[in-house]
Scaffold this motif. Structure first.
Motif, PDB file in Angstrom:
ATOM      1  N   ARG A   3       0.891  -1.261  -0.083  1.00 19.94           N
ATOM      2  CA  ARG A   3       0.048  -0.093  -0.035  1.00 19.94           C
ATOM      3  C   ARG A   3       0.944   1.265   0.085  1.00 19.94           C
ATOM      4  O   ARG A   3       1.874   1.257   0.752  1.00 19.94           O
ATOM      5  N   PHE A   4       0.454   2.216  -0.707  1.00 18.90           N
ATOM      6  CA  PHE A   4       1.110   3.689  -0.626  1.00 18.90           C
ATOM      7  C   PHE A   4       0.475   4.217   0.556  1.00 18.90           C
ATOM      8  O   PHE A   4      -1.060   4.287   0.815  1.00 18.90           O
ATOM      9  N   CYS A  38      -2.919  12.277  -6.614  1.00 24.77           N
ATOM     10  CA  CYS A  38      -3.895  11.509  -5.728  1.00 24.77           C
ATOM     11  C   CYS A  38      -4.986  12.470  -5.210  1.00 24.77           C
ATOM     12  O   CYS A  38      -4.728  13.554  -4.247  1.00 24.77           O
ATOM     13  N   HIS A 275       4.795  -0.495 -10.381  1.00 27.02           N
ATOM     14  CA  HIS A 275       4.213   0.481  -9.288  1.00 27.02           C
ATOM     15  C   HIS A 275       5.306   1.498  -9.053  1.00 27.02           C
ATOM     16  O   HIS A 275       5.126   2.557  -8.395  1.00 27.02           O
ATOM     17  N   MET A 363       2.242   6.680  -8.080  1.00 27.93           N
ATOM     18  CA  MET A 363       0.962   6.252  -8.270  1.00 27.93           C
ATOM     19  C   MET A 363       0.523   6.762  -9.573  1.00 27.93           C
ATOM     20  O   MET A 363      -0.327   6.162 -10.360  1.00 27.93           O
ATOM     21  N   ASP A 376      -3.060  -0.602  -2.327  1.00 29.86           N
ATOM     22  CA  ASP A 376      -3.934   0.389  -1.801  1.00 29.86           C
ATOM     23  C   ASP A 376      -3.211   1.720  -1.926  1.00 29.86           C
ATOM     24  O   ASP A 376      -2.185   1.895  -1.545  1.00 29.86           O
ATOM     25  N   ILE A 377      -4.184   2.695  -1.752  1.00 30.71           N
ATOM     26  CA  ILE A 377      -3.907   4.025  -1.508  1.00 30.71           C
ATOM     27  C   ILE A 377      -4.590   4.462  -0.172  1.00 30.71           C
ATOM     28  O   ILE A 377      -5.687   4.748  -0.117  1.00 30.71           O
ATOM     29  N   CYS A 378      -3.555   4.835   0.771  1.00 26.92           N
ATOM     30  CA  CYS A 378      -3.988   5.239   2.129  1.00 26.92           C
ATOM     31  C   CYS A 378      -3.366   6.603   2.370  1.00 26.92           C
ATOM     32  O   CYS A 378      -2.439   6.906   2.052  1.00 26.92           O
ATOM     33  N   CYS A 388      -8.055   4.160   4.159  1.00 26.76           N
ATOM     34  CA  CYS A 388      -7.852   3.626   2.746  1.00 26.76           C
ATOM     35  C   CYS A 388      -8.718   4.491   1.691  1.00 26.76           C
ATOM     36  O   CYS A 388     -10.202   4.189   1.909  1.00 26.76           O
ATOM     37  N   ARG A 390      -8.414   4.164  -1.617  1.00 29.89           N
ATOM     38  CA  ARG A 390      -8.634   3.625  -3.156  1.00 29.89           C
ATOM     39  C   ARG A 390      -8.190   1.916  -2.756  1.00 29.89           C
ATOM     40  O   ARG A 390      -7.049   1.938  -2.452  1.00 29.89           O
TER      41      ARG A 390
END
Length: 402
Positions: A3-4, A38, A275, A363, A376-378, A388, A390
């Motif tokens: 996850r980011f 983002c 990624h 991203m 995931d984007i957190c 989270c 996305r």
């Protein structure tokens, strides 16, 4: 799952610096969405930025949703895209004289153009290279980006009819002196155009490391003030990385550890190819931290985003520490490798590694190559909670190609 993890507080820290520089110099700071887009985190920048710059219609639509000025540059426009951009963009810059002449009537006859609500510019190639990586250098021989001054001169005075601004973007991860040197080269070849009286703005592009601790911000402010005083133009900068640098990490998990032909490999659930392609393109070597529980050592290096209850051990170069591994991704690409890193303790499946400074140019460049799950984007909230924003699934992979 990888996850980011982005820190809005860190984004605001950078944003305050950029706004202070812009205010001190009388310049306008735009967010380059090509570096960081983002949407959930961009709200942290909104109070500080004067707007956003875009490289095409989709980015411009996102820029419009954020508010402020929308500046657009593209190597080439399609007519239907340009018609939509004319409805809301503040600046539209063209990459070649032929395309400007092709669309000039369409642009100048638009009601917003007649009202002065949208202005048009040309991107110049100053032919002054300061870059170190040809892939990222718009001034390399044969570059398709920007009009060389001699070609603009050959086009004649009529080519500038309807033009209100000039734009150059030649830097990449560079300091104030490189911008000063580039502007001097630009001024030498195009200074007479700046004095002509018909121009209203000058866009100095991006690639400025303004929020780095070593960046000479007073020198930048001095240059921008000089330009405004000498030519009476509104000056724009459109940094990308400077807004998002040191604001996010990519947290990855070790999937497997094994030895092959004298190399110890650790396969992660994060991919350089899918990624974080700048690791392969730039090439760029991120700092990597091993995650442990408990109290860390005071003063030890830390990643950009830290979680409570964790301590971090910075990995070294190959052979620097007792246990060296080649960190690789889960795709079938043979070169999907972050590099060789050494650790104080052996790695095992299930261990967590933090790849530092992974908010910008990650991203925005990710792919679903090989069907590898997208991280995931957190966001790390001020109270320490993780939101989270996305989560990607199989349908994202299966649906994108029809």
């Amino acid at each position: 799952m990888a996850r980011f993890l982005i820190s809005p507080a860190a984004l605001e820290r950078n944003a305050r610096i950029l706004r202070q520089v812009g205010d001190a110099a009388g310049a306008r700071m735009l967010v380059a969405l090509k570096a960081f887009a983002c949407t959930a985190a961009l709200q942290a920048l909104r109070p500080y930025a004067h707007g956003s710059c875009a490289s095409g219609l989709y980015e411009a639509r996102l820029a419009r949703s954020l508010g402020g000025e929308v500046a657009v540059f593209s190597p080439a426009y399609q007519e239907e895209e340009l018609r939509e951009l004319l409805d809301f963009a503040a600046h539209i810059d063209f990459n070649s004289v032929p395309q400007w002449l092709r669309f000039r009537s369409l642009c100048l006859e638009h009601p917003r153009a007649k009202a002065g609500e949208v202005l048009f510019g040309l991107r110049i190639n100053p032919c002054h290279s300061t870059g170190h990586t040809p892939l990222y250098d718009p001034c390399v021989p044969g570059s398709r980006l920007g009009i060389p001054p001699q070609e603009l001169e050959q086009a004649g005075a009529d080519a500038l009819r309807g033009i209100s601004g000039l734009h150059f973007h030649t830097l990449c991860e560079q300091g104030a002196q490189e911008l000063v040197d580039t502007f001097r080269a630009f001024e030498k070849s195009c200074g007479h155009l700046l004095r002509g009286g018909s121009l209203r703005y000058l866009n100095l592009g991006g690639g400025h490391w303004i929020t780095k601790p070593f960046y000479d911000r007073p020198a930048l402010i001095s240059l921008l003030r000089e330009i405004r005083a000498a030519y009476g133009l509104q000056v724009y900068l459109e940094p990308g990385e400077a807004w998002a640098i040191h604001t996010g990490v990519l947290r990855a998990r070790v999937l497997d550890v094994f030895e092959s032909l004298g190399y110890r490999h650790a396969i992660l659930d994060a991919s350089a190819s899918a990624h974080m392609p700048d690791v392969l393109e730039m090439p760029y070597r991120p700092d990597v931290f091993a995650v442990h529980a408990g109290q860390g050592t005071a003063g030890a290096p830390q990643p950009a985003v830290c979680l409570q209850g964790e301590t971090y051990a910075l990995a070294g170069s190959a052979g620097e520490k007792p246990h060296t591994y080649r960190l690789g991704g889960p795709t079938c690409l043979a070169g999907d490798v972050l590099g060789d890193y050494s650790f104080d303790a052996p790695l095992h499946a299930g261990d967590v590694l933090v790849l530092d400074d992974m908010a910008h140019y990650t991203m925005v460049k990710t792919t679903h190559f090989n069907g590898v799950p997208h991280p995931d984007i957190c966001l790390l909230r001020a109270d320490g909670s993780i939101d989270c924003v996305r989560r990607f699934c199989y349908d994202d992979y299966a649906g994108r190609l029809g």
